[in-house]
Design a protein around this motif. Sequence first.
Motif, PDB file in Angstrom:
ATOM      1  N   UNK A 183       0.997  -1.199   0.035  1.00 30.99           N
ATOM      2  CA  UNK A 183       0.006  -0.013  -0.087  1.00 30.99           C
ATOM      3  C   UNK A 183       1.028   1.320   0.191  1.00 30.99           C
ATOM      4  N   UNK A 184       2.006   1.298   0.628  1.00 32.72           N
ATOM      5  CA  UNK A 184       2.873   2.428   0.720  1.00 32.72           C
ATOM      6  C   UNK A 184       3.625   2.651  -0.610  1.00 32.72           C
ATOM      7  N   UNK A 185       4.003   1.499  -1.155  1.00 34.78           N
ATOM      8  CA  UNK A 185       4.635   1.884  -2.558  1.00 34.78           C
ATOM      9  C   UNK A 185       3.523   2.393  -3.360  1.00 34.78           C
ATOM     10  N   UNK A 186       2.278   1.777  -3.551  1.00 33.54           N
ATOM     11  CA  UNK A 186       1.370   2.329  -4.377  1.00 33.54           C
ATOM     12  C   UNK A 186       1.114   3.571  -4.184  1.00 33.54           C
TER      13      UNK A 186
ATOM     14  N   UNK B 222      -7.935  -5.487  -3.663  1.00 32.67           N
ATOM     15  CA  UNK B 222      -7.650  -4.239  -3.838  1.00 32.67           C
ATOM     16  C   UNK B 222      -6.333  -3.487  -4.432  1.00 32.67           C
ATOM     17  N   UNK B 223      -5.383  -4.010  -3.881  1.00 28.76           N
ATOM     18  CA  UNK B 223      -4.090  -3.579  -4.138  1.00 28.76           C
ATOM     19  C   UNK B 223      -3.883  -4.215  -5.758  1.00 28.76           C
ATOM     20  N   UNK B 224      -4.138  -5.502  -6.025  1.00 28.79           N
ATOM     21  CA  UNK B 224      -4.126  -5.784  -7.232  1.00 28.79           C
ATOM     22  C   UNK B 224      -4.837  -5.220  -8.284  1.00 28.79           C
ATOM     23  N   UNK B 225      -6.054  -4.911  -7.897  1.00 26.75           N
ATOM     24  CA  UNK B 225      -6.795  -4.025  -8.657  1.00 26.75           C
ATOM     25  C   UNK B 225      -6.121  -2.695  -9.257  1.00 26.75           C
ATOM     26  N   UNK B 226      -5.378  -1.909  -8.287  1.00 21.51           N
ATOM     27  CA  UNK B 226      -4.672  -0.686  -8.614  1.00 21.51           C
ATOM     28  C   UNK B 226      -3.292  -0.862  -9.388  1.00 21.51           C
ATOM     29  N   UNK B 227      -2.919  -2.061  -9.114  1.00 23.83           N
ATOM     30  CA  UNK B 227      -1.822  -2.496  -9.755  1.00 23.83           C
ATOM     31  C   UNK B 227      -2.099  -2.720 -11.349  1.00 23.83           C
ATOM     32  N   UNK B 228      -3.136  -3.451 -11.361  1.00 22.01           N
ATOM     33  CA  UNK B 228      -3.832  -3.396 -13.084  1.00 22.01           C
ATOM     34  C   UNK B 228      -4.049  -2.149 -13.272  1.00 22.01           C
ATOM     35  N   UNK B 229      -4.683  -1.348 -12.711  1.00 22.16           N
ATOM     36  CA  UNK B 229      -4.884   0.113 -13.376  1.00 22.16           C
ATOM     37  C   UNK B 229      -3.776   0.717 -13.771  1.00 22.16           C
ATOM     38  N   UNK B 230      -2.590   0.760 -12.764  1.00 24.76           N
ATOM     39  CA  UNK B 230      -1.512   1.314 -13.287  1.00 24.76           C
ATOM     40  C   UNK B 230      -1.023   0.644 -14.564  1.00 24.76           C
TER      41      UNK B 230
END
Lengths: 88, 264
Positions: free
Chosen positions: B57-60, B183-191
């Motif tokens: 989460x911090x890295x994102x 959720x973190x996976x979804x954000x990674x995917x968005x990026x």
Amino acid sequence: MIVRILGEGRYDVPEADMPAIEQLDAQLTDAMDRNDETSFDAALGDLVNQVRHTGTLLPSTDLQTSGLVVPHAGSSLSELKELLAEES
Amino acid sequence: MSVMKRLSGIVQAKANKALDKAENPADMLDLSYEKQAENLQKVRRALADVATAKKRLELQAAELQTQATKLQDQAKQALAQGQEDLARQALTRRAGLADQLTDLGTQHQQVEAQQQQLETTAQRLSTQIEAFRTKKETLKASYTASKAQASIGEAVSGISESMTDAGMTLERAQDKISQMQARAGAIDELIDTGALPDALGGGKDDIQAQLDATSQAGQVDSELAALKAQLGTAAPAGGALPASSGDVAGESSPDASGPAGGAS
């Protein structure tokens, strides 16, 4: 009365302080029945604080069982409902 | 029935169920001890998972923050170039990122709360296990005495209740961790798919391309003006911008159409 806060431990609460806790328990129950998340969050926060402040935390080596159980601090309404659904 | 009473019933039922397997007090003591040790290991593994989730989460958040700062700069640059639409586009994207960042902040708080509860649980479990290890041998040695049997029962119920709490806390933490991972996976995917473009600061994005094109065009204009000046064909100061000659032409045409309209 020994009151457990899930995820935290057991508190020995003087009988004189129990009515205030029962009052908050009733508010929490009412908020749950009305599906009112805002009141639920407030009542749970107050209940957790009340137990922490009026009770004495028992050491984990003490093996008495509790008479009442408070949900995990910060639990959501839906989380608690899921937990209570385990009753049968 | 009130929430606290209902929860108490659930905890007691779970605690009793955990001990159903034991046939006699000595077994119960051993079983409790093993269960506690097992629980402690699980709690420690969950703690490691929580730490990983928190780091992610911090890295994102850092990545999104970098991107937000960049979009802010781009908006300023676009405004300086007089491209208000482009500035608006950059700020709109930045607002989208701000929402994601707020969401990440909330998740981070939740993860920290989980971490704290698990740490408390681990600490209490390990103290409890240590104390119980010595106590159970004493209890076992004297469990034939009826008084001792009663105290074995009490000790085991107490332990079992604490184990149930630890188990419920663990389960809750694991649920939260898997939600957070999803959720973190979804954000990674968005990026990754560029829905949050260029979050890693790698290649150029479309806003940057437009800004670059405009500043390049500006440079061409000023070079052109310099060349014109050298050739002595420079128009008055404003003439350096080709647009102003167009404006002049534009102004003259309505005048010309006036008489034409009257003639028809």
